[in-house]
Scaffold this motif. Structure first.
Motif, PDB file in Angstrom:
ATOM      1  N   GLY A  59      -0.248   6.804   2.707  1.00 10.79           N
ATOM      2  CA  GLY A  59       0.906   7.226   3.497  1.00 10.79           C
ATOM      3  C   GLY A  59       1.067   6.458   4.787  1.00 10.79           C
ATOM      4  O   GLY A  59       1.489   7.016   5.811  1.00 10.79           O
ATOM      5  N   ILE A  60       0.716   5.165   4.764  1.00 12.73           N
ATOM      6  CA  ILE A  60       0.868   4.312   5.943  1.00 12.73           C
ATOM      7  C   ILE A  60       1.632   3.053   5.533  1.00 12.73           C
ATOM      8  O   ILE A  60       1.908   2.836   4.348  1.00 12.73           O
ATOM      9  CB  ILE A  60      -0.504   3.931   6.547  1.00 12.73           C
ATOM     10  CG1 ILE A  60      -1.383   3.222   5.492  1.00 12.73           C
ATOM     11  CG2 ILE A  60      -1.213   5.169   7.083  1.00 12.73           C
ATOM     12  CD1 ILE A  60      -2.753   2.812   6.010  1.00 12.73           C
ATOM     13  N   SER A  61       1.985   2.219   6.493  1.00 11.48           N
ATOM     14  CA  SER A  61       2.753   1.014   6.192  1.00 11.48           C
ATOM     15  C   SER A  61       1.835  -0.116   5.722  1.00 11.48           C
ATOM     16  O   SER A  61       0.650  -0.153   6.073  1.00 11.48           O
ATOM     17  CB  SER A  61       3.522   0.553   7.433  1.00 11.48           C
ATOM     18  OG  SER A  61       2.624   0.023   8.398  1.00 11.48           O
ATOM     19  N   PRO A  62       2.377  -1.054   4.924  1.00 10.37           N
ATOM     20  CA  PRO A  62       1.582  -2.224   4.521  1.00 10.37           C
ATOM     21  C   PRO A  62       1.046  -3.002   5.716  1.00 10.37           C
ATOM     22  O   PRO A  62      -0.073  -3.514   5.661  1.00 10.37           O
ATOM     23  CB  PRO A  62       2.577  -3.057   3.710  1.00 10.37           C
ATOM     24  CG  PRO A  62       3.531  -2.046   3.150  1.00 10.37           C
ATOM     25  CD  PRO A  62       3.689  -1.034   4.248  1.00 10.37           C
ATOM     26  N   LYS A  63       1.829  -3.081   6.793  1.00  8.15           N
ATOM     27  CA  LYS A  63       1.373  -3.787   7.994  1.00  8.15           C
ATOM     28  C   LYS A  63       0.138  -3.115   8.592  1.00  8.15           C
ATOM     29  O   LYS A  63      -0.795  -3.789   9.044  1.00  8.15           O
ATOM     30  CB  LYS A  63       2.500  -3.830   9.032  1.00  8.15           C
ATOM     31  CG  LYS A  63       2.133  -4.562  10.312  1.00  8.15           C
ATOM     32  CD  LYS A  63       1.827  -6.036  10.058  1.00  8.15           C
ATOM     33  CE  LYS A  63       1.573  -6.784  11.352  1.00  8.15           C
ATOM     34  NZ  LYS A  63       1.183  -8.196  11.099  1.00  8.15           N
ATOM     35  N   THR A  64       0.120  -1.783   8.572  1.00 14.72           N
ATOM     36  CA  THR A  64      -1.042  -1.052   9.091  1.00 14.72           C
ATOM     37  C   THR A  64      -2.274  -1.333   8.236  1.00 14.72           C
ATOM     38  O   THR A  64      -3.382  -1.494   8.758  1.00 14.72           O
ATOM     39  CB  THR A  64      -0.756   0.466   9.122  1.00 14.72           C
ATOM     40  OG1 THR A  64       0.358   0.715   9.982  1.00 14.72           O
ATOM     41  CG2 THR A  64      -1.966   1.241   9.631  1.00 14.72           C
ATOM     42  N   VAL A  65      -2.092  -1.404   6.925  1.00 15.48           N
ATOM     43  CA  VAL A  65      -3.199  -1.744   6.030  1.00 15.48           C
ATOM     44  C   VAL A  65      -3.743  -3.124   6.375  1.00 15.48           C
ATOM     45  O   VAL A  65      -4.961  -3.327   6.461  1.00 15.48           O
ATOM     46  CB  VAL A  65      -2.752  -1.712   4.551  1.00 15.48           C
ATOM     47  CG1 VAL A  65      -3.885  -2.218   3.653  1.00 15.48           C
ATOM     48  CG2 VAL A  65      -2.351  -0.302   4.148  1.00 15.48           C
ATOM     49  N   GLU A  66      -2.849  -4.092   6.578  1.00 14.36           N
ATOM     50  CA  GLU A  66      -3.272  -5.452   6.927  1.00 14.36           C
ATOM     51  C   GLU A  66      -4.033  -5.477   8.242  1.00 14.36           C
ATOM     52  O   GLU A  66      -5.034  -6.190   8.385  1.00 14.36           O
ATOM     53  CB  GLU A  66      -2.054  -6.365   7.002  1.00 14.36           C
ATOM     54  CG  GLU A  66      -1.398  -6.614   5.642  1.00 14.36           C
ATOM     55  CD  GLU A  66      -0.120  -7.409   5.754  1.00 14.36           C
ATOM     56  OE1 GLU A  66       0.278  -7.757   6.902  1.00 14.36           O
ATOM     57  OE2 GLU A  66       0.501  -7.692   4.715  1.00 14.36           O
ATOM     58  N   ASN A  67      -3.563  -4.685   9.214  1.00 10.92           N
ATOM     59  CA  ASN A  67      -4.247  -4.622  10.512  1.00 10.92           C
ATOM     60  C   ASN A  67      -5.660  -4.041  10.356  1.00 10.92           C
ATOM     61  O   ASN A  67      -6.620  -4.527  10.968  1.00 10.92           O
ATOM     62  CB  ASN A  67      -3.443  -3.777  11.502  1.00 10.92           C
ATOM     63  CG  ASN A  67      -2.173  -4.471  11.956  1.00 10.92           C
ATOM     64  OD1 ASN A  67      -2.037  -5.694  11.831  1.00 10.92           O
ATOM     65  ND2 ASN A  67      -1.231  -3.706  12.468  1.00 10.92           N
ATOM     66  N   LYS A  82       0.274  -2.924  -0.863  1.00 11.51           N
ATOM     67  CA  LYS A  82       1.360  -1.948  -1.016  1.00 11.51           C
ATOM     68  C   LYS A  82       0.858  -0.658  -1.656  1.00 11.51           C
ATOM     69  O   LYS A  82       1.255   0.439  -1.248  1.00 11.51           O
ATOM     70  CB  LYS A  82       2.493  -2.547  -1.851  1.00 11.51           C
ATOM     71  CG  LYS A  82       3.305  -3.611  -1.124  1.00 11.51           C
ATOM     72  CD  LYS A  82       4.475  -4.088  -1.977  1.00 11.51           C
ATOM     73  CE  LYS A  82       5.315  -5.126  -1.224  1.00 11.51           C
ATOM     74  NZ  LYS A  82       6.463  -5.613  -2.065  1.00 11.51           N
ATOM     75  N   ALA A  83      -0.022  -0.788  -2.647  1.00 13.47           N
ATOM     76  CA  ALA A  83      -0.548   0.400  -3.320  1.00 13.47           C
ATOM     77  C   ALA A  83      -1.425   1.229  -2.380  1.00 13.47           C
ATOM     78  O   ALA A  83      -1.373   2.460  -2.392  1.00 13.47           O
ATOM     79  CB  ALA A  83      -1.351  -0.011  -4.557  1.00 13.47           C
ATOM     80  N   ILE A  84      -2.219   0.534  -1.573  1.00 14.55           N
ATOM     81  CA  ILE A  84      -3.065   1.240  -0.593  1.00 14.55           C
ATOM     82  C   ILE A  84      -2.194   1.972   0.420  1.00 14.55           C
ATOM     83  O   ILE A  84      -2.446   3.132   0.763  1.00 14.55           O
ATOM     84  CB  ILE A  84      -4.000   0.252   0.126  1.00 14.55           C
ATOM     85  CG1 ILE A  84      -5.004  -0.334  -0.871  1.00 14.55           C
ATOM     86  CG2 ILE A  84      -4.756   0.953   1.261  1.00 14.55           C
ATOM     87  CD1 ILE A  84      -5.818  -1.486  -0.306  1.00 14.55           C
ATOM     88  N   ALA A  85      -1.158   1.287   0.891  1.00 18.21           N
ATOM     89  CA  ALA A  85      -0.251   1.889   1.870  1.00 18.21           C
ATOM     90  C   ALA A  85       0.396   3.152   1.314  1.00 18.21           C
ATOM     91  O   ALA A  85       0.468   4.191   1.985  1.00 18.21           O
ATOM     92  CB  ALA A  85       0.821   0.878   2.273  1.00 18.21           C
ATOM     93  N   LYS A  86       0.849   3.069   0.060  1.00 22.20           N
ATOM     94  CA  LYS A  86       1.479   4.236  -0.577  1.00 22.20           C
ATOM     95  C   LYS A  86       0.479   5.355  -0.755  1.00 22.20           C
ATOM     96  O   LYS A  86       0.786   6.527  -0.499  1.00 22.20           O
ATOM     97  CB  LYS A  86       2.066   3.824  -1.925  1.00 22.20           C
ATOM     98  CG  LYS A  86       2.814   4.945  -2.636  1.00 22.20           C
ATOM     99  CD  LYS A  86       3.446   4.446  -3.928  1.00 22.20           C
ATOM    100  CE  LYS A  86       4.210   5.573  -4.624  1.00 22.20           C
ATOM    101  NZ  LYS A  86       4.822   5.091  -5.903  1.00 22.20           N
ATOM    102  N   ARG A  87      -0.738   5.017  -1.193  1.00 19.40           N
ATOM    103  CA  ARG A  87      -1.771   6.026  -1.434  1.00 19.40           C
ATOM    104  C   ARG A  87      -2.142   6.767  -0.150  1.00 19.40           C
ATOM    105  O   ARG A  87      -2.379   7.978  -0.166  1.00 19.40           O
ATOM    106  CB  ARG A  87      -3.012   5.342  -2.033  1.00 19.40           C
ATOM    107  CG  ARG A  87      -4.144   6.261  -2.446  1.00 19.40           C
ATOM    108  CD  ARG A  87      -3.844   6.997  -3.736  1.00 19.40           C
ATOM    109  NE  ARG A  87      -3.621   6.096  -4.856  1.00 19.40           N
ATOM    110  CZ  ARG A  87      -4.593   5.646  -5.653  1.00 19.40           C
ATOM    111  NH1 ARG A  87      -5.847   5.980  -5.421  1.00 19.40           N
ATOM    112  NH2 ARG A  87      -4.301   4.871  -6.677  1.00 19.40           N
TER     113      ARG A  87
END
Length: 213
Positions: free
Chosen positions: A172-180, A165-170
């Protein structure tokens, strides 16, 4: 180039012993005066901007700003300054990135002092130098080149301990995109666990630096 061989230099390293050691090597050349020492990235940029030296020796892992950011800022504010970078991190990806960012000289901290001494006049005369051990590391490295810029951002932030969640916020992308992205990174690198991924990040020096220029 100056009409007379009378050069100025700044030495940037967060270890006092190394700063003085490099300064002594430079001044032993007989035509170089070390005008300032910097112990962190922000000071390196500020002092280079102020003094406009002929040469800056730069440790890439200092407090307050990472070496590549410092290199870019130095080239922006003092384009005629030759920058010789020293790395204690033997990461092929990092060394290639330093090349791409415009480093004039690239040396590892485990390299021979004589190789740096011989490179100094070449750097001051406008040449570019990659030490033999740095060149060997660059030649051998292939894995990180397969990662996209975004994937390298993700892995650096994972290695720095940020949550999805922190990476996604940093970024500007969704948590799902980070996981992908994380799944893609692990697949490309052939790692099966977060422990292996973190071990890879340690080896390659892929850590996010909190302080920015």
């Amino acid at each position: 180039m100056k009409a007379q061989a009378n050069y100025s230099a700044i030495v940037a390293d967060d270890h006092e012993l190394l700063r003085h050691g490099i300064a002594n090597i430079l001044e032993e050349q007989g035509n170089i005066r070390v005008v300032a020492h910097a112990s962190d990235g922000l000071s390196a940029v500020a002092l280079t901007k102020r003094h406009q030296p002929d040469l800056l020796t730069l440790d890439i892992a200092m407090p307050f700003a990472q070496g590549i950011s410092v290199l870019v800022e130095v080239k922006r504010w003092s384009p005629d300054t030759r920058v010789a970078v020293f790395s204690g991190i033997t990461s092929s990806a990092l060394l290639r990135e330093l090349q791409d960012a415009g480093a004039d000289g690239i040396f590892t901290k485990r390299g021979a002092i004589s190789e740096f001494e011989q490179a100094i006049p070449i750097l001051l005369e406008g040449g570019k130098i990659v030490s033999s051990d740095a060149a060997e590391i660059i030649a051998k490295g292939t894995e990180t080149a397969a990662l996209t810029k975004r994937e390298r951002q993700i892995i650096s932030k994972i290695a720095s301990g940020l949550t999805t969640k922190a990476i996604a916020k940093r970024l500007g992308i969704s948590p799902k995109t980070v996981e992908n992205h994380r799944s893609s990174i692990m697949s490309k690198l052939g790692v099966q666990s977060m422990a292996e991924l973190l071990a890879y990040a340690v080896r390659e020096g892929l850590f996010d630096v909190q302080s920015q220029l």
